[in-house]
Design a protein around this motif. Structure first.
Motif, PDB file in Angstrom:
ATOM      1  N   ASP A  82       1.569   3.182   4.756  1.00  6.81           N
ATOM      2  CA  ASP A  82       2.079   2.232   3.778  1.00  6.81           C
ATOM      3  C   ASP A  82       2.460   0.900   4.425  1.00  6.81           C
ATOM      4  O   ASP A  82       2.563   0.764   5.641  1.00  6.81           O
ATOM      5  CB  ASP A  82       3.306   2.839   3.086  1.00  6.81           C
ATOM      6  CG  ASP A  82       3.645   2.138   1.785  1.00  6.81           C
ATOM      7  OD1 ASP A  82       2.847   1.302   1.327  1.00  6.81           O
ATOM      8  OD2 ASP A  82       4.721   2.418   1.224  1.00  6.81           O
ATOM      9  N   SER A  83       2.663  -0.095   3.549  1.00  8.27           N
ATOM     10  CA  SER A  83       3.183  -1.419   3.931  1.00  8.27           C
ATOM     11  C   SER A  83       2.259  -2.152   4.893  1.00  8.27           C
ATOM     12  O   SER A  83       2.707  -2.738   5.883  1.00  8.27           O
ATOM     13  CB  SER A  83       4.592  -1.283   4.537  1.00  8.27           C
ATOM     14  OG  SER A  83       5.462  -0.627   3.649  1.00  8.27           O
ATOM     15  N   ARG A  84       0.969  -2.137   4.629  1.00  5.50           N
ATOM     16  CA  ARG A  84      -0.003  -2.893   5.414  1.00  5.50           C
ATOM     17  C   ARG A  84      -0.430  -4.101   4.588  1.00  5.50           C
ATOM     18  O   ARG A  84      -1.097  -3.957   3.565  1.00  5.50           O
ATOM     19  CB  ARG A  84      -1.222  -2.047   5.745  1.00  5.50           C
ATOM     20  CG  ARG A  84      -0.909  -0.721   6.404  1.00  5.50           C
ATOM     21  CD  ARG A  84      -0.345  -0.910   7.776  1.00  5.50           C
ATOM     22  NE  ARG A  84       0.972  -0.307   7.899  1.00  5.50           N
ATOM     23  CZ  ARG A  84       1.627  -0.161   9.028  1.00  5.50           C
ATOM     24  NH1 ARG A  84       1.093  -0.590  10.151  1.00  5.50           N
ATOM     25  NH2 ARG A  84       2.807   0.387   9.061  1.00  5.50           N
ATOM     26  N   ILE A  85      -0.022  -5.280   5.031  1.00  4.36           N
ATOM     27  CA  ILE A  85      -0.278  -6.519   4.291  1.00  4.36           C
ATOM     28  C   ILE A  85      -1.462  -7.250   4.925  1.00  4.36           C
ATOM     29  O   ILE A  85      -1.512  -7.442   6.140  1.00  4.36           O
ATOM     30  CB  ILE A  85       0.960  -7.426   4.279  1.00  4.36           C
ATOM     31  CG1 ILE A  85       2.180  -6.647   3.767  1.00  4.36           C
ATOM     32  CG2 ILE A  85       0.710  -8.658   3.437  1.00  4.36           C
ATOM     33  CD1 ILE A  85       2.037  -6.163   2.349  1.00  4.36           C
ATOM     34  N   ARG A  86      -2.391  -7.675   4.069  1.00  2.00           N
ATOM     35  CA  ARG A  86      -3.528  -8.475   4.535  1.00  2.00           C
ATOM     36  C   ARG A  86      -3.735  -9.630   3.571  1.00  2.00           C
ATOM     37  O   ARG A  86      -3.865  -9.421   2.365  1.00  2.00           O
ATOM     38  CB  ARG A  86      -4.808  -7.645   4.614  1.00  2.00           C
ATOM     39  CG  ARG A  86      -4.784  -6.588   5.689  1.00  2.00           C
ATOM     40  CD  ARG A  86      -6.176  -6.201   6.100  1.00  2.00           C
ATOM     41  NE  ARG A  86      -6.179  -5.242   7.191  1.00  2.00           N
ATOM     42  CZ  ARG A  86      -7.226  -4.952   7.932  1.00  2.00           C
ATOM     43  NH1 ARG A  86      -8.381  -5.554   7.691  1.00  2.00           N
ATOM     44  NH2 ARG A  86      -7.157  -4.064   8.895  1.00  2.00           N
ATOM     45  N   ALA A  87      -3.763 -10.837   4.146  1.00  5.91           N
ATOM     46  CA  ALA A  87      -3.955 -12.053   3.345  1.00  5.91           C
ATOM     47  C   ALA A  87      -2.949 -12.111   2.191  1.00  5.91           C
ATOM     48  O   ALA A  87      -3.277 -12.548   1.093  1.00  5.91           O
ATOM     49  CB  ALA A  87      -5.383 -12.133   2.821  1.00  5.91           C
ATOM     50  N   GLY A  88      -1.731 -11.649   2.457  1.00  3.63           N
ATOM     51  CA  GLY A  88      -0.694 -11.674   1.444  1.00  3.63           C
ATOM     52  C   GLY A  88      -0.800 -10.588   0.396  1.00  3.63           C
ATOM     53  O   GLY A  88       0.001 -10.568  -0.549  1.00  3.63           O
ATOM     54  N   LYS A  89      -1.753  -9.659   0.538  1.00  2.00           N
ATOM     55  CA  LYS A  89      -1.946  -8.608  -0.454  1.00  2.00           C
ATOM     56  C   LYS A  89      -1.429  -7.275   0.092  1.00  2.00           C
ATOM     57  O   LYS A  89      -1.683  -6.933   1.249  1.00  2.00           O
ATOM     58  CB  LYS A  89      -3.433  -8.476  -0.810  1.00  2.00           C
ATOM     59  CG  LYS A  89      -4.029  -9.730  -1.440  1.00  2.00           C
ATOM     60  CD  LYS A  89      -5.507  -9.523  -1.750  1.00  2.00           C
ATOM     61  CE  LYS A  89      -6.127 -10.775  -2.369  1.00  2.00           C
ATOM     62  NZ  LYS A  89      -7.570 -10.593  -2.651  1.00  2.00           N
ATOM     63  N   PRO A  90      -0.714  -6.496  -0.729  1.00  2.00           N
ATOM     64  CA  PRO A  90      -0.222  -5.197  -0.270  1.00  2.00           C
ATOM     65  C   PRO A  90      -1.348  -4.184  -0.209  1.00  2.00           C
ATOM     66  O   PRO A  90      -2.331  -4.251  -0.962  1.00  2.00           O
ATOM     67  CB  PRO A  90       0.805  -4.820  -1.347  1.00  2.00           C
ATOM     68  CG  PRO A  90       0.319  -5.517  -2.578  1.00  2.00           C
ATOM     69  CD  PRO A  90      -0.309  -6.806  -2.108  1.00  2.00           C
ATOM     70  N   GLY A  91      -1.201  -3.225   0.675  1.00  2.00           N
ATOM     71  CA  GLY A  91      -2.210  -2.202   0.800  1.00  2.00           C
ATOM     72  C   GLY A  91      -1.780  -1.085   1.722  1.00  2.00           C
ATOM     73  O   GLY A  91      -0.622  -1.015   2.159  1.00  2.00           O
ATOM     74  N   VAL A  92      -2.709  -0.209   2.031  1.00  2.00           N
ATOM     75  CA  VAL A  92      -2.476   0.932   2.916  1.00  2.00           C
ATOM     76  C   VAL A  92      -3.661   1.053   3.862  1.00  2.00           C
ATOM     77  O   VAL A  92      -4.725   0.470   3.632  1.00  2.00           O
ATOM     78  CB  VAL A  92      -2.311   2.244   2.122  1.00  2.00           C
ATOM     79  CG1 VAL A  92      -1.089   2.196   1.218  1.00  2.00           C
ATOM     80  CG2 VAL A  92      -3.573   2.554   1.308  1.00  2.00           C
ATOM     81  N   GLU A  93      -3.469   1.816   4.926  1.00  5.19           N
ATOM     82  CA  GLU A  93      -4.569   2.199   5.806  1.00  5.19           C
ATOM     83  C   GLU A  93      -4.819   3.693   5.623  1.00  5.19           C
ATOM     84  O   GLU A  93      -3.881   4.495   5.580  1.00  5.19           O
ATOM     85  CB  GLU A  93      -4.248   1.874   7.263  1.00  5.19           C
ATOM     86  CG  GLU A  93      -4.220   0.381   7.543  1.00  5.19           C
ATOM     87  CD  GLU A  93      -3.891   0.046   8.992  1.00  5.19           C
ATOM     88  OE1 GLU A  93      -3.852   0.990   9.812  1.00  5.19           O
ATOM     89  OE2 GLU A  93      -3.656  -1.136   9.285  1.00  5.19           O
ATOM     90  N   LEU A  94      -6.084   4.039   5.491  1.00  8.32           N
ATOM     91  CA  LEU A  94      -6.484   5.419   5.243  1.00  8.32           C
ATOM     92  C   LEU A  94      -6.795   6.119   6.563  1.00  8.32           C
ATOM     93  O   LEU A  94      -7.691   5.699   7.302  1.00  8.32           O
ATOM     94  CB  LEU A  94      -7.718   5.446   4.333  1.00  8.32           C
ATOM     95  CG  LEU A  94      -8.382   6.804   4.116  1.00  8.32           C
ATOM     96  CD1 LEU A  94      -7.433   7.779   3.427  1.00  8.32           C
ATOM     97  CD2 LEU A  94      -9.676   6.640   3.322  1.00  8.32           C
TER      98      LEU A  94
END
Length: 242
Positions: A82-94
């Motif tokens: 959780d809490s993986r931000i890219r280019a200001g967008k929230p996301g996740v790493e699988l």
């Protein structure tokens, strides 16, 4: 030569602050050199041919070494970092377990970043079920090792804040390597363009320039006010002339 009388308090201030400012500048220069060496080593290892997992176990420093995998993913025990931000967008790493047929070991493979615009809806992903030949590289986090914690719920996929592969293999009762492998771009990868370092050498050089500039400004102010204080003292009328 004009007299120089900076005074006791300004002198003590400069003696206290100047070594600190210069020391911080030197420290940033050393950090920039460390980052340059790290990036150079990273490039050398990333440009080398991938090795087998059985060869990886014999390396004293496996960081950034490319490896060749042959096997399949386990889609029943996925982790969402959780809490993986890219280019200001929230996301996740699988991250998913991968069984390497040549070594007979399980590996924790990071397949990349996925956007997560709405936390009420789980991120969607697909897992190839056929046998795959993949290239990946070993990621060794700087500083303290990660721990498996902050799990939301007990169902899979599990949402975690940090991951420690050893804990995962113990939980699943499997034999696996204590490394996170980051997949290279390909059919099984999502967004897999990770930065090597959070701050590049140029940032450290910029900070070093700032610290040295502050040290130079402090010296300039010290010299200016020292001569100004001497001039004002000289220009004051003496009691006899008054």
């Amino acid at each position: 030569m004009r007299a120089f009388r900076p005074g006791l308090v300004p002198t003590l201030v400069v003696l206290a602050l100047l070594p600190v400012l210069v020391g911080l500048g030197i420290w940033q220069l050393s950090r920039a050199e460390e980052k340059r060496q790290l990036l150079a080593g990273y490039e050398a290892r990333r440009n080398a041919e991938p090795i087998a997992i059985t060869d990886l176990e014999r390396l004293p420093d496996p960081a950034y070494v490319r490896v060749r995998l042959q096997g399949h993913f386990d889609d029943q025990h996925s982790l969402l970092l959780d809490s993986r931000i890219r280019a200001g967008k929230p996301g996740v790493e699988l991250l998913q377990p991968f069984y390497d047929q040549a070594s007979g070991l399980w590996l924790l493979v990071n397949r990349g970043w996925l956007p997560w615009p709405d936390r009420r809806t789980p991120p969607q992903f697909d897992t190839p079920h056929q046998a795959l030949a993949l290239d990946a590289w070993v990621y060794v986090p700087p500083g303290a090792s990660f721990e498996l914690k902050h799990v939301e719920g007990t169902e899979w996929p599990q949402l975690v804040n940090q991951v420690e592969p050893r804990t995962l293999w113990q939980k699943l009762g499997r034999g696996g390597l204590p490394f996170e492998l980051r997949i290279e771009p390909g059919l099984a990868a999502y967004e897999a363009d990770w930065p090597v370092v959070a701050m590049g050498p140029e940032k450290h050089l910029g900070y070093a320039v700032q610290w040295f500039a502050m040290a130079a400004a402090l010296c300039a102010l010290f010299i200016y006010f020292g001569f100004r204080q001497a001039r004002e003292t000289t220009d004051e009328p003496s009691p006899r002339s008054a």
